[in-house]
Motif scaffolding. Structure first.
Motif, short mmCIF file in Angstrom:
data_model
loop_
_atom_site.label_atom_id
_atom_site.label_comp_id
_atom_site.label_asym_id
_atom_site.label_seq_id
_atom_site.Cartn_x
_atom_site.Cartn_y
_atom_site.Cartn_z
N GLU A 21 44.73 38.73 36.23
CA GLU A 21 43.90 39.86 36.59
C GLU A 21 43.38 40.52 35.32
O GLU A 21 43.98 40.39 34.26
N ALA A 22 42.23 41.18 35.46
CA ALA A 22 41.61 41.85 34.31
C ALA A 22 41.08 43.20 34.76
O ALA A 22 40.54 43.35 35.85
N ARG A 23 41.22 44.17 33.88
CA ARG A 23 40.70 45.52 34.14
C ARG A 23 39.28 45.60 33.60
O ARG A 23 39.01 45.21 32.48
N VAL A 24 38.38 46.14 34.42
CA VAL A 24 36.99 46.33 34.03
C VAL A 24 36.63 47.76 34.38
O VAL A 24 36.93 48.23 35.47
N GLY A 25 35.99 48.45 33.44
CA GLY A 25 35.63 49.82 33.78
C GLY A 25 34.86 50.53 32.72
O GLY A 25 34.24 49.93 31.84
N GLN A 26 34.94 51.85 32.82
CA GLN A 26 34.12 52.69 31.98
C GLN A 26 34.58 52.68 30.53
O GLN A 26 33.80 52.98 29.64
N GLN A 27 35.79 52.32 30.26
CA GLN A 27 36.26 52.13 28.89
C GLN A 27 36.08 50.65 28.54
O GLN A 27 37.02 49.96 28.18
N GLY A 28 34.90 50.14 28.69
CA GLY A 28 34.62 48.72 28.60
C GLY A 28 34.86 48.11 27.23
O GLY A 28 35.13 48.78 26.25
N VAL A 64 36.36 25.46 41.32
CA VAL A 64 36.16 26.54 42.28
C VAL A 64 37.11 27.69 41.94
O VAL A 64 38.06 27.51 41.18
N GLY A 65 36.85 28.82 42.54
CA GLY A 65 37.71 29.97 42.29
C GLY A 65 37.79 30.88 43.49
O GLY A 65 37.06 30.73 44.47
N ALA A 66 38.71 31.83 43.39
CA ALA A 66 38.90 32.84 44.42
C ALA A 66 39.20 34.15 43.72
O ALA A 66 39.98 34.18 42.77
N ALA A 67 38.57 35.23 44.16
CA ALA A 67 38.80 36.52 43.52
C ALA A 67 38.70 37.65 44.51
O ALA A 67 38.03 37.52 45.55
N VAL A 68 39.37 38.73 44.17
CA VAL A 68 39.22 40.00 44.89
C VAL A 68 39.14 41.08 43.81
O VAL A 68 39.71 40.96 42.74
N VAL A 69 38.42 42.16 44.12
CA VAL A 69 38.30 43.30 43.21
C VAL A 69 38.97 44.47 43.90
O VAL A 69 38.60 44.84 45.01
N LEU A 70 39.97 45.05 43.23
CA LEU A 70 40.80 46.09 43.84
C LEU A 70 40.99 47.26 42.88
O LEU A 70 40.84 47.11 41.67
N PRO A 71 41.37 48.42 43.40
CA PRO A 71 41.50 49.61 42.55
C PRO A 71 42.77 49.66 41.71
O PRO A 71 42.86 50.44 40.77
N GLU A 72 43.77 48.84 42.04
CA GLU A 72 45.02 48.89 41.29
C GLU A 72 45.74 47.54 41.37
O GLU A 72 45.40 46.71 42.20
N VAL A 73 46.72 47.37 40.49
CA VAL A 73 47.54 46.16 40.52
C VAL A 73 48.92 46.53 41.05
O VAL A 73 49.54 47.47 40.57
N ASN A 74 49.35 45.81 42.05
CA ASN A 74 50.69 46.00 42.63
C ASN A 74 50.96 44.83 43.56
O ASN A 74 50.14 43.91 43.69
N VAL A 75 52.09 44.85 44.22
CA VAL A 75 52.48 43.75 45.11
C VAL A 75 51.50 43.62 46.28
O VAL A 75 51.12 42.51 46.66
#
Length: 185
Positions: A21-28, A64-75
Motif C-alpha cells: 500500500e502507498a499513501r498519496v495526498g496533499q503532502q505529495g 494484471v492488478g487489483a487495487a482499492v483506494v481507502l482512507p486508512e490502513v487497517n485489518v
C-alpha cells in the motif's frame, strides 16, 4: 512456496501476486523534472494533511492488478483488498500473495479467501516487492507535482493513475516481472 500451498489441490494453477500500500495526498512527493542546466524550476507543494491509501496488488506473469483506494490502513481495509484480489485471480487458480510484515497483513482477524495464500517477505526487504516499483512509477509519472483540493480529488487521482497503468500490460510486466518469482513447484 511449497509450504504455503501444501493444502492446494494438485494440478491447481498457481499465480504469484505481490501487494503493498502507498499513501498519496496533499503532502505529495516531489520528483525530478527536466529543466535547463543552471536553473531551478518551480514545483507546487501542498502543506495540508489529507491523503488516501492505494492498496495495490499485481500478478506479473498475467500483467494484471487489483487495487482499492481507502482512507486508512487497517485489518478491515486489508480484508476489502483481499476480496478484490480474490475476484481477479484466474478462475480455478490459487494465488500466492507476497507481502511485507505489516500488522494488518498478518492479523488473525483477516478473512483470507479460499483462493489466496499469504507469503510474507523477510523483514526489512522492500526491494523484494515489485509493487514498490509500481508506486515509484505512479509517483514519477502520474501523481507528482499536484495540488488536490479535497480527499475526493485525491481518490480520483489515485483511481485514474492505477487505471491508466492497468491499461498497459506491457508496462506492468516490465516494472514487476522478476526471474526469481516464477512458479516452480
Amino acid at each position: 512456496m511449497k509450504e504455503v500451498v501444501h493444502e492446494v489441490a494438485p494440478d491447481t494453477p498457481i499465480e504469484v501476486w505481490f501487494m503493498d500500500e502507498a499513501r498519496v495526498g496533499q503532502q505529495g512527493t516531489l520528483t525530478r523534472i527536466w529543466a535547463k542546466r543552471g536553473t531551478r524550476p518551480r514545483a507546487v507543494r501542498d502543506h495540508r494533511y489529507t491523503w488516501a491509501w492505494i492498496f495495490g496488488a499485481v500478478c506479473p506473469e498475467r500483467a494484471v492488478g487489483a487495487a482499492v483506494v481507502l482512507p486508512e490502513v487497517n485489518v478491515h481495509a486489508m480484508n476489502i483488498h483481499l476480496a478484490e484480489i480474490s475476484r481477479c485471480v484466474s478462475k480455478g487458480a490459487h494465488a500466492v500473495l507476497v507481502l511485507d510484515g505489516a500488522g494488518w497483513h498478518t492479523s488473525p482477524r483477516l478473512h483470507l479467501p479460499e483462493n489466496i495464500s499469504l507469503l510474507p517477505l523477510p523483514r526489512y526487504a522492500p526491494e523484494l516487492n515489485p509493487v514498490e516499483n509500481i508506486w515509484e512509477f505512479l509517483r514519477q509519472n502520474l501523481l507528482s507535482h499536484r495540488v488536490w483540493d479535497s480527499y475526493d480529488a485525491i481518490v480520483d487521482a489515485c483511481c485514474h493513475a492505477w487505471s491508466t497503468l492497468m491499461r498497459t500490460p506491457d508496462q506492468i510486466a516490465t516494472i514487476t516481472r522478476r526471474s526469481w518469482a516464477q512458479v516452480k513447484l
